[in-house]
Design a protein around this motif. Structure first.
Motif, PDB file in Angstrom:
ATOM      1  N   GLU A  28       0.700  -1.267  -0.027  1.00 13.71           N
ATOM      2  CA  GLU A  28       0.006   0.001   0.274  1.00 13.71           C
ATOM      3  C   GLU A  28       0.554   1.095   0.003  1.00 13.71           C
ATOM      4  N   GLY A  29       2.294   1.391   0.326  1.00 11.93           N
ATOM      5  CA  GLY A  29       3.017   2.393   0.174  1.00 11.93           C
ATOM      6  C   GLY A  29       3.071   3.155   1.592  1.00 11.93           C
ATOM      7  N   VAL A  30       3.713   4.365   1.219  1.00 14.60           N
ATOM      8  CA  VAL A  30       4.001   5.115   2.411  1.00 14.60           C
ATOM      9  C   VAL A  30       2.839   5.364   3.464  1.00 14.60           C
ATOM     10  N   LYS A  31       1.722   5.541   2.779  1.00 20.00           N
ATOM     11  CA  LYS A  31       0.600   5.657   4.002  1.00 20.00           C
ATOM     12  C   LYS A  31       0.645   4.680   5.239  1.00 20.00           C
ATOM     13  N   ILE A  32       1.114   3.473   4.899  1.00 20.81           N
ATOM     14  CA  ILE A  32       1.265   2.796   5.973  1.00 20.81           C
ATOM     15  C   ILE A  32       2.303   3.276   7.072  1.00 20.81           C
ATOM     16  N   ILE A  33       3.453   3.875   6.421  1.00 25.76           N
ATOM     17  CA  ILE A  33       4.383   4.373   7.794  1.00 25.76           C
ATOM     18  C   ILE A  33       3.582   5.772   8.349  1.00 25.76           C
ATOM     19  N   PHE A  34       2.819   6.435   7.588  1.00 22.48           N
ATOM     20  CA  PHE A  34       2.355   7.360   8.044  1.00 22.48           C
ATOM     21  C   PHE A  34       1.257   6.882   9.282  1.00 22.48           C
ATOM     22  N   ARG A  35       0.439   5.964   8.906  1.00 27.59           N
ATOM     23  CA  ARG A  35      -0.503   5.369   9.736  1.00 27.59           C
ATOM     24  C   ARG A  35       0.153   4.792  11.119  1.00 27.59           C
ATOM     25  N   VAL A  36       1.141   4.165  10.937  1.00 29.92           N
ATOM     26  CA  VAL A  36       1.825   3.491  12.174  1.00 29.92           C
ATOM     27  C   VAL A  36       2.483   4.615  13.058  1.00 29.92           C
ATOM     28  N   GLY A  37       2.969   5.805  12.602  1.00 35.89           N
ATOM     29  CA  GLY A  37       3.676   6.847  13.145  1.00 35.89           C
ATOM     30  C   GLY A  37       2.387   7.610  13.797  1.00 35.89           C
ATOM     31  N   LEU A  38       1.142   7.711  13.150  1.00 36.68           N
ATOM     32  CA  LEU A  38       0.329   8.504  13.828  1.00 36.68           C
ATOM     33  C   LEU A  38      -0.364   7.282  15.107  1.00 36.68           C
ATOM     34  N   VAL A  39      -0.470   6.029  14.849  1.00 33.33           N
ATOM     35  CA  VAL A  39      -1.162   5.363  15.876  1.00 33.33           C
ATOM     36  C   VAL A  39       0.015   5.132  17.130  1.00 33.33           C
ATOM     37  N   LEU A  40       1.142   5.359  17.093  1.00 30.43           N
ATOM     38  CA  LEU A  40       2.048   5.361  17.891  1.00 30.43           C
ATOM     39  C   LEU A  40       1.920   6.797  18.838  1.00 30.43           C
ATOM     40  N   LEU A  41       1.781   7.845  18.265  1.00 30.00           N
ATOM     41  CA  LEU A  41       1.659   9.013  18.720  1.00 30.00           C
ATOM     42  C   LEU A  41       0.469   9.126  19.572  1.00 30.00           C
ATOM     43  N   LYS A  42      -0.544   8.664  18.963  1.00 31.95           N
ATOM     44  CA  LYS A  42      -1.756   8.661  19.355  1.00 31.95           C
ATOM     45  C   LYS A  42      -2.169   7.960  20.827  1.00 31.95           C
ATOM     46  N   HIS A  43      -1.310   6.814  20.770  1.00 33.98           N
ATOM     47  CA  HIS A  43      -1.512   5.945  22.053  1.00 33.98           C
ATOM     48  C   HIS A  43      -0.494   6.117  23.030  1.00 33.98           C
ATOM     49  N   ALA A  44       0.727   6.940  22.663  1.00 32.29           N
ATOM     50  CA  ALA A  44       1.871   7.546  23.671  1.00 32.29           C
ATOM     51  C   ALA A  44       1.335   8.941  24.173  1.00 32.29           C
ATOM     52  N   LEU A  45       0.714   9.884  23.485  1.00 33.57           N
ATOM     53  CA  LEU A  45       0.152  11.147  24.060  1.00 33.57           C
ATOM     54  C   LEU A  45      -1.070  11.511  23.842  1.00 33.57           C
ATOM     55  N   GLY A  46      -2.040  10.732  23.475  1.00 29.51           N
ATOM     56  CA  GLY A  46      -3.498  11.031  23.173  1.00 29.51           C
ATOM     57  C   GLY A  46      -4.437  10.939  24.118  1.00 29.51           C
ATOM     58  N   SER A  47      -4.031  11.147  25.444  1.00 29.36           N
ATOM     59  CA  SER A  47      -5.053  11.262  26.505  1.00 29.36           C
ATOM     60  C   SER A  47      -4.398  12.357  27.638  1.00 29.36           C
ATOM     61  N   PRO A  48      -5.352  12.964  28.214  1.00 29.26           N
ATOM     62  CA  PRO A  48      -4.769  13.804  29.298  1.00 29.26           C
ATOM     63  C   PRO A  48      -3.878  13.483  30.286  1.00 29.26           C
ATOM     64  N   GLU A  49      -4.176  12.185  30.932  1.00 32.45           N
ATOM     65  CA  GLU A  49      -3.403  11.500  31.953  1.00 32.45           C
ATOM     66  C   GLU A  49      -2.112  11.131  31.337  1.00 32.45           C
ATOM     67  N   LYS A  50      -1.748  10.751  30.165  1.00 34.18           N
ATOM     68  CA  LYS A  50      -0.542  10.623  29.597  1.00 34.18           C
ATOM     69  C   LYS A  50       0.317  11.837  29.239  1.00 34.18           C
ATOM     70  N   VAL A  51      -0.378  12.804  29.026  1.00 33.80           N
ATOM     71  CA  VAL A  51       0.304  14.292  28.561  1.00 33.80           C
ATOM     72  C   VAL A  51       0.780  14.847  29.977  1.00 33.80           C
ATOM     73  N   LYS A  52      -0.005  14.616  31.143  1.00 31.92           N
ATOM     74  CA  LYS A  52       0.364  14.922  32.566  1.00 31.92           C
ATOM     75  C   LYS A  52       1.588  14.565  32.927  1.00 31.92           C
ATOM     76  N   ALA A  53       2.044  13.467  32.512  1.00 27.63           N
ATOM     77  CA  ALA A  53       3.292  12.799  32.811  1.00 27.63           C
ATOM     78  C   ALA A  53       4.187  13.173  32.048  1.00 27.63           C
ATOM     79  N   CYS A  54       4.076  14.024  31.114  1.00 24.11           N
ATOM     80  CA  CYS A  54       5.092  14.472  30.126  1.00 24.11           C
ATOM     81  C   CYS A  54       5.158  16.012  30.275  1.00 24.11           C
ATOM     82  N   GLN A  55       5.750  16.683  31.324  1.00 22.79           N
ATOM     83  CA  GLN A  55       5.413  18.015  31.440  1.00 22.79           C
ATOM     84  C   GLN A  55       6.652  18.797  30.565  1.00 22.79           C
ATOM     85  N   GLY A  56       7.774  18.166  30.275  1.00 22.88           N
ATOM     86  CA  GLY A  56       8.797  19.046  29.574  1.00 22.88           C
ATOM     87  C   GLY A  56       8.980  17.959  28.167  1.00 22.88           C
TER      88      GLY A  56
END
Length: 522
Positions: free
Chosen positions: A298-326
């Motif tokens: 399917e091409g590079v869209k898979i690379i974009f999707r994987v990156g977006l999924v990782l970012l979403k689940h690593a920093l996608g909730s207020p609780e996770k953001v609070k643990a990353c102040q800087g």
């Protein structure tokens, strides 16, 4: 990931030492025979001490960073069914790509069978076509001396590529030699680009699944069709894709986008290695292979999707953001991702369901390109247009090309009739008539002529013979056979001579069956 500038590596060439640019440049001296294992184990890429190594199913040393724990195994019966389906697709690739591309995409999302993964990657990427269009090109590049400017840098990077994999665990081993050959060949094939460090893990993954020549052409396709401009000197393409990723993140996860904006974290700080190495240095290995299966289809869209999924689940909730102040805490969170979100089944499902399309990526690319030109001027590197997957690459192939089919294990003689022609059935009918006559008269049977149907079944439709006899040749041959006198005493040995021929023919049929996956590289 910047262009390699010759960091301290395993060995710096002494003054006056010259690199030949061939695989012999990696050959070790006469004393290396007794110190090969010690030199390998003494490097910073080896485990301390020498013990009997156990290798997992991917080729990694058990207990190393690359090795994985318990994996979700596909039932053997399901795996055999998938192999049968993939063999049918690969043996009729052009028809499947023309009429059933969606089915190929679904099967790539389910995962390509390990025994056929290397062959499937070659077909999906167009590397197989490239190899057929350029016979002998890789050997020519392989025998060329190469540019010393790149040879030293490539050699220093070899031991850093998957050092706990059995192919690359030994310095100067066959894996490192093939990696050197592939990377050197690319610097000669595209001297204006040269060598970039991020190409080494890409080439290493390919070499785990196919020989050096096939890996080279797949690397060419990745650099020219899937990720054009990623490995150029200014890295402008990866910078543009970083901005595209960040813009798409705003729609996928506004919380993560807002946090990264507030922290003023440039996308290049976390996505460069992800994209340039196609996540081969980030994800567990089972997840890497599944991502690459979809990426080649399917091409590079898979690379974009994987990156977006990782970012979403690593920093996608207020609780996770609070643990990353800087900035530091945020970057560390993205460098040490939770194993749960990288797990094969979870990640693949999220990637398949994420609604990010080629059209969205291209639309955002035009927006970011316009902004780049307004703020920085024109791009210095004019890369070819990016092609989104196997179907786009196939459609963009200029002019007629050879049909992708497996090579035959039996080649018909030049005077044999063409398989599929009308003459093929007449010898068998003649043989039946002769058998009926001999039964009626009670005379001993003549040794039957080889059945053309058997020859066709063994040879298949892979390649037609070079010469097609006239249509009347078969009747003439049968007439001549009818007019021939009865076998004399010297001819009585013909049935005896036919036995070894029959056994050889039987062996050839077996060899054809074993070569159904002629490009499979285990």
């Amino acid at each position: 990931m910047a262009k390699s500038n010759g960091e301290n590596g395993p060995r710096a060439p002494a003054a006056g030492e010259s690199l030949s640019g061939t695989r012999e440049s990696l050959a070790q001296g006469p004393d290396a025979a007794t110190t090969d294992e010690l030199s390998s184990l003494g490097s910073d890429s080896e485990a301390n001490g020498f013990v009997e190594r156990r290798i997992d199913k991917f080729g990694f040393i058990v207990g190393s960073q690359g090795a994985e724990g318990a994996l979700e195994e596909v039932p053997l019966e399901v795996l055999r069914q998938r192999e049968s389906k993939w063999l049918d697709m690969l043996n009729n690739w052009d028809k499947w790509m023309a009429k059933k591309h969606k089915k190929i995409r679904l099967r790539c999302q389910k995962g390509i069978p390990p025994s056929l993964r290397g062959r499937a990657w070659q077909y999906l990427s167009g590397g197989k076509v490239k190899l057929q269009q350029n016979p002998g090109k890789f050997d020519e590049l392989d025998m060329s001396p190469g540019d010393p400017k790149w040879l030293d840098v490539i050699e220093r990077d070899l031991h850093r590529q998957f050092p706990f994999h059995e192919m690359f665990v030994s310095r100067g081993g066959h894996g490192q030699q093939d990696l050197f050959r592939v990377l050197k060949a690319y610097t000669l094939y595209r001297p204006e680009e040269g060598y970039c460090q991020a190409q080494a893990p890409i080439a290493a993954v390919l070499l785990m699944h196919m020989p050096a020549e096939q890996a080279f052409w797949c690397l060419v396709q990745i650099c020219e069709k899937y990720l054009p401009g990623y490995y150029s000197e200014k890295l402008e393409a990866i910078q543009l894709d970083g901005e595209i990723l960040f813009s798409l993140l705003q729609k996928v996860s506004p919380v993560a986008h807002k946090h990264l904006s507030r922290q003023k974290i440039d996308p290049l700080l976390y996505m460069t290695e992800w994209f340039m190495c196609a996540f081969s240095r980030t994800l567990p290995w089972s997840s890497v292979l599944r991502v690459w299966d979809m990426f080649f289809c399917e091409g590079v869209k898979i690379i974009f999707r994987v990156g977006l999924v990782l970012l979403k689940h690593a920093l996608g909730s207020p609780e996770k953001v609070k643990a990353c102040q800087g900035q530091y805490e945020t970057i560390e969170r993205l460098r040490s991702l939770s194993p749960k979100i990288m797990q094969e089944a979870f990640l693949v499902q999220e990637v398949v369901e994420l609604p990010v399309t080629e059209r969205q990526i291209e639309r955002e690319h035009l927006i970011q390109l316009r902004r780049w030109q307004e703020t920085r001027g024109e791009l210095q590197c004019r890369s070819p247009p990016r092609l989104h997957g196997a179907k786009a690459i196939l459609d963009a192939e200029p002019g007629p090309r050879p049909t992708l089919q497996p090579s035959p294990s039996i080649r018909l003689p030049p005077d044999a009739p063409l398989p599929g022609s009308k003459a093929k059935s007449k010898p068998s009918k003649q043989a039946q008539k002769e058998q009926k006559q001999t039964k009626a008269t009670g005379q001993p049977e003549k040794p039957p002529a080889p059945d053309q149907a058997m020859v066709e079944a063994a040879a298949g439709d892979a390649y037609p013979p070079q010469h097609v006899p006239p249509k009347d040749s078969a009747p003439q041959a049968s007439a001549a056979q009818d007019s021939a006198p009865q076998a004399s005493a010297p001819q009585d040995s013909a049935p005896q001579d036919s036995a070894p021929q029959a056994s050889a023919h039987h062996r050839s049929q077996e060899s054809l069956t074993s070569q159904e996956s002629e490009d499979t590289y285990l």
